[in-house]
Design an enzyme around this catalytic site. Structure first.
Site, PDB file in Angstrom:
ATOM      1  N   ASP A 144       1.291  -5.504   7.990  1.00 11.67           N
ATOM      2  CA  ASP A 144       0.150  -4.599   7.903  1.00 11.67           C
ATOM      3  C   ASP A 144      -1.066  -5.456   7.575  1.00 11.67           C
ATOM      4  O   ASP A 144      -1.161  -6.023   6.486  1.00 11.67           O
ATOM      5  CB  ASP A 144       0.383  -3.534   6.825  1.00 11.67           C
ATOM      6  CG  ASP A 144      -0.680  -2.443   6.884  1.00 11.67           C
ATOM      7  OD1 ASP A 144      -1.835  -2.763   7.203  1.00 11.67           O
ATOM      8  OD2 ASP A 144      -0.357  -1.282   6.586  1.00 11.67           O
TER       9      ASP A 144
ATOM     10  N   PHE B  97       0.858  -1.194   0.000  1.00 18.75           N
ATOM     11  CA  PHE B  97       0.000   0.000   0.000  1.00 18.75           C
ATOM     12  C   PHE B  97       0.898   1.250   0.000  1.00 18.75           C
ATOM     13  O   PHE B  97       1.944   1.254   0.632  1.00 18.75           O
ATOM     14  CB  PHE B  97      -0.854  -0.045   1.270  1.00 18.75           C
ATOM     15  CG  PHE B  97      -1.944   0.979   1.333  1.00 18.75           C
ATOM     16  CD1 PHE B  97      -3.191   0.731   0.777  1.00 18.75           C
ATOM     17  CD2 PHE B  97      -1.730   2.195   1.967  1.00 18.75           C
ATOM     18  CE1 PHE B  97      -4.203   1.672   0.855  1.00 18.75           C
ATOM     19  CE2 PHE B  97      -2.729   3.150   2.041  1.00 18.75           C
ATOM     20  CZ  PHE B  97      -3.975   2.885   1.479  1.00 18.75           C
TER      21      PHE B  97
ATOM     22  N   TYR C 283     -11.231   0.830   9.938  1.00 19.61           N
ATOM     23  CA  TYR C 283     -12.410   1.357   9.233  1.00 19.61           C
ATOM     24  C   TYR C 283     -12.782   0.530   8.009  1.00 19.61           C
ATOM     25  O   TYR C 283     -13.717   0.859   7.311  1.00 19.61           O
ATOM     26  CB  TYR C 283     -12.207   2.826   8.834  1.00 19.61           C
ATOM     27  CG  TYR C 283     -10.897   3.122   8.119  1.00 19.61           C
ATOM     28  CD1 TYR C 283     -10.724   2.792   6.782  1.00 19.61           C
ATOM     29  CD2 TYR C 283      -9.844   3.723   8.791  1.00 19.61           C
ATOM     30  CE1 TYR C 283      -9.532   3.038   6.137  1.00 19.61           C
ATOM     31  CE2 TYR C 283      -8.646   3.989   8.160  1.00 19.61           C
ATOM     32  CZ  TYR C 283      -8.489   3.646   6.823  1.00 19.61           C
ATOM     33  OH  TYR C 283      -7.305   3.882   6.197  1.00 19.61           O
ATOM     34  N   LYS C 284     -12.022  -0.553   7.737  1.00 22.68           N
ATOM     35  CA  LYS C 284     -12.370  -1.417   6.600  1.00 22.68           C
ATOM     36  C   LYS C 284     -13.342  -2.488   7.087  1.00 22.68           C
ATOM     37  O   LYS C 284     -14.497  -2.193   7.346  1.00 22.68           O
ATOM     38  CB  LYS C 284     -11.088  -1.950   5.965  1.00 22.68           C
ATOM     39  CG  LYS C 284     -10.308  -0.818   5.263  1.00 22.68           C
ATOM     40  CD  LYS C 284      -8.935  -1.179   4.774  1.00 22.68           C
ATOM     41  CE  LYS C 284      -8.281   0.046   4.119  1.00 22.68           C
ATOM     42  NZ  LYS C 284      -6.823  -0.069   3.989  1.00 22.68           N
TER      43      LYS C 284
ATOM     44  N   ARG D 206     -12.593  -3.220  -7.773  1.00 18.93           N
ATOM     45  CA  ARG D 206     -12.572  -4.044  -6.550  1.00 18.93           C
ATOM     46  C   ARG D 206     -13.968  -4.124  -5.921  1.00 18.93           C
ATOM     47  O   ARG D 206     -14.673  -3.117  -5.832  1.00 18.93           O
ATOM     48  CB  ARG D 206     -11.630  -3.446  -5.501  1.00 18.93           C
ATOM     49  CG  ARG D 206     -10.184  -3.354  -5.912  1.00 18.93           C
ATOM     50  CD  ARG D 206      -9.296  -2.944  -4.723  1.00 18.93           C
ATOM     51  NE  ARG D 206      -9.759  -1.737  -4.066  1.00 18.93           N
ATOM     52  CZ  ARG D 206      -9.231  -1.230  -2.944  1.00 18.93           C
ATOM     53  NH1 ARG D 206      -8.233  -1.850  -2.353  1.00 18.93           N
ATOM     54  NH2 ARG D 206      -9.703  -0.121  -2.419  1.00 18.93           N
TER      55      ARG D 206
END
Ligand code: PLP
Length: 411
Positions: free
Chosen positions: A196, A124, A221-222, A370
């Protein structure tokens, strides 16, 4: 052969999460497939936030910190239980980027004689940028080696590697990497690991303690649905905690934050990873959002998630054939996270046109669409509608509308 819509119905009837779904709100009339980016709102959150604002902040004002600090520590443990962490190894606060900077630097300082920071070229962006920054700060060299080649690199140059920093799940393709194996390889070479787990936490069991992971960070928050900008977490194995030398030595990580002592003296245990005043409203929202995990088992979340992503791939194979799509997410279940990525040259306008039709997914440059499958609220029927709508958009050429080509930030 059964039609896909009949199959969706049949699979949904078997779902263990039929009643869990009602505990989330999704925008009316939409199919929400963006939970890998921003989780849907848990119905527990609005009331918790109202109480936090009107009573705790409004009436309690500064006195409320007495109640808030224990909530914060308990929240670390709640997240830790989802990571398979032993008590006292997880803290919540700040953003993933900040936690990562702290953890990477502290990990590298535990291996001062090793000049290489090993990381994923496909990591990321924040993880890539911070690896470079930490390397500049500490005089390290960054080697970018993809997971499939990391074993070979560690065999050949492992004695130079201080830290291996990798994602549990690739944020673009949804590929799930072999965390236990890479951790063991890194340890075999004498290196430490910083994982991560942003795209894995809440979607599958992680067993960080069992796999002997050194450090992990991730956002909430995912899949955890903590809300926009919800505080991130850091995990540190007990064996490292007392030796942690972090770059961000904030007052709240001090052994006695209110002593006003001249010099920094770290708190014992995981509390030393605290930096400054935490985003308490966001922490309370996250705390309410996590209630749902008291009533579900992560292995069941994982198996339902695999059912959803497998079904999505089946739908793509059947409904999108001959339309320029390629499924880039691995078909093998043990190599798959909880989102599915489809490659298509028109990924951006396709996602915009889909949103106009009420199907919310997202894209990553240059050409990936996605779709996130949070098993707690996405159904097979949602998956079916998502892929059928994508097919219809392509067949009608709706994505060719010029207004869908104009880029928007956070589109
Ligand atoms: C989502 C995500 C982040 C987010 O970082 P923030 O500081 O919360 O913006 C970081 N790393 C990975 C791997 C992610 O998937």
């Amino acid at each position: 052969m059964k039609s896909l819509d009949a199959k969706a119905e049949e699979l949904d009837a078997k779902s263990p999460f039929t009643h869990v779904r009602e505990r989330f709100r999704r925008p009316d009339g939409t199919v929400y497939m963006g939970g890998h980016s921003l989780g849907a709102l848990s119905s527990n959150v609005p009331a918790a936030l109202e109480k936090a604002v009107l009573q705790e902040w409004g009436q309690g004002v500064v006195r409320s910190w007495i109640d808030w600090m224990p909530v914060l520590s308990a929240l670390g443990e709640r997240v830790g239980s989802l990571l398979g962490a032993a008590p006292g190894c997880t803290a919540v606060g700040d953003s993933t980027s900040v936690q990562l900077f702290n953890a990477l630097t502290a990990a590298a300082r535990l291996r001062p004689d090793r000049p290489v920071l090993l990381t994923d070229p496909g990591h990321f962006p924040t993880d890539r940028y911070l690896a470079d920054s930490v390397a500049r700060l500490l005089g390290l060299r960054v080697h970018r080696v993809a997971v499939p080649d990391a074993a070979e690199f560690l065999r050949a140059h492992g004695d130079e590697v201080g830290v291996a920093a990798y994602p549990a799940v690739d944020y673009r393709t949804g590929e799930l990497w072999d965390l236990p194996k890479l951790t063991a390889m890194a340890h075999g070479a004498g290196a430490l690991t910083v994982w991560d787990v942003s795209h894995a936490v809440g979607a599958m069991p992680l067993d960080l303690a069992r796999h002997d992971v050194d450090f992990a960070v991730g956002c909430t928050y995912k899949y955890l649905s903590g809300g926009p900008g919800a505080p991130a977490f850091v995990y540190a194995a007990p064996r490292h905690q007392e030796f942690l030398d972090q770059p961000l030595t904030g007052w709240l990580g001090h052994a006695e934050p209110f002593s006003g002592e001249e010099a920094y003296r770290p708190a014992p245990g995981i509390e030393r990873t605290r930096i400054g005043t935490p985003p308490m409203l966001s922490a309370l929202a996250l705390n309410a959002a996590l209630d749902v995990y008291d009533d579900v088992e992560l292995f069941e979340v994982r198996s339902e998630s695999l059912s959803l992503t497998s079904f999505l791939i089946d739908c793509a194979d059947e409904l999108l054939a001959g339309r320029g799509f390629e499924v880039v997410t691995p078909r093998q279940e043990n190599q798959r996270g909880s989102h599915v990525a489809l490659r298509h040259p028109d990924a951006y306008p396709l996602v915009r046109a889909l949103i106009e039709r009420g199907v919310i997914g997202d894209m990553r440059e240059p050409d990936l669409v996605r779709f996130g499958c949070n098993a707690l609220y996405v159904t097979h029927e949602d998956v079916y509608r998502c892929v059928v709508t994508l097919r219809d958009v392509v067949d009608a050429g709706e994505h060719r509308d010029p207004r869908f080509r104009l880029r928007k930030a956070f589109g």
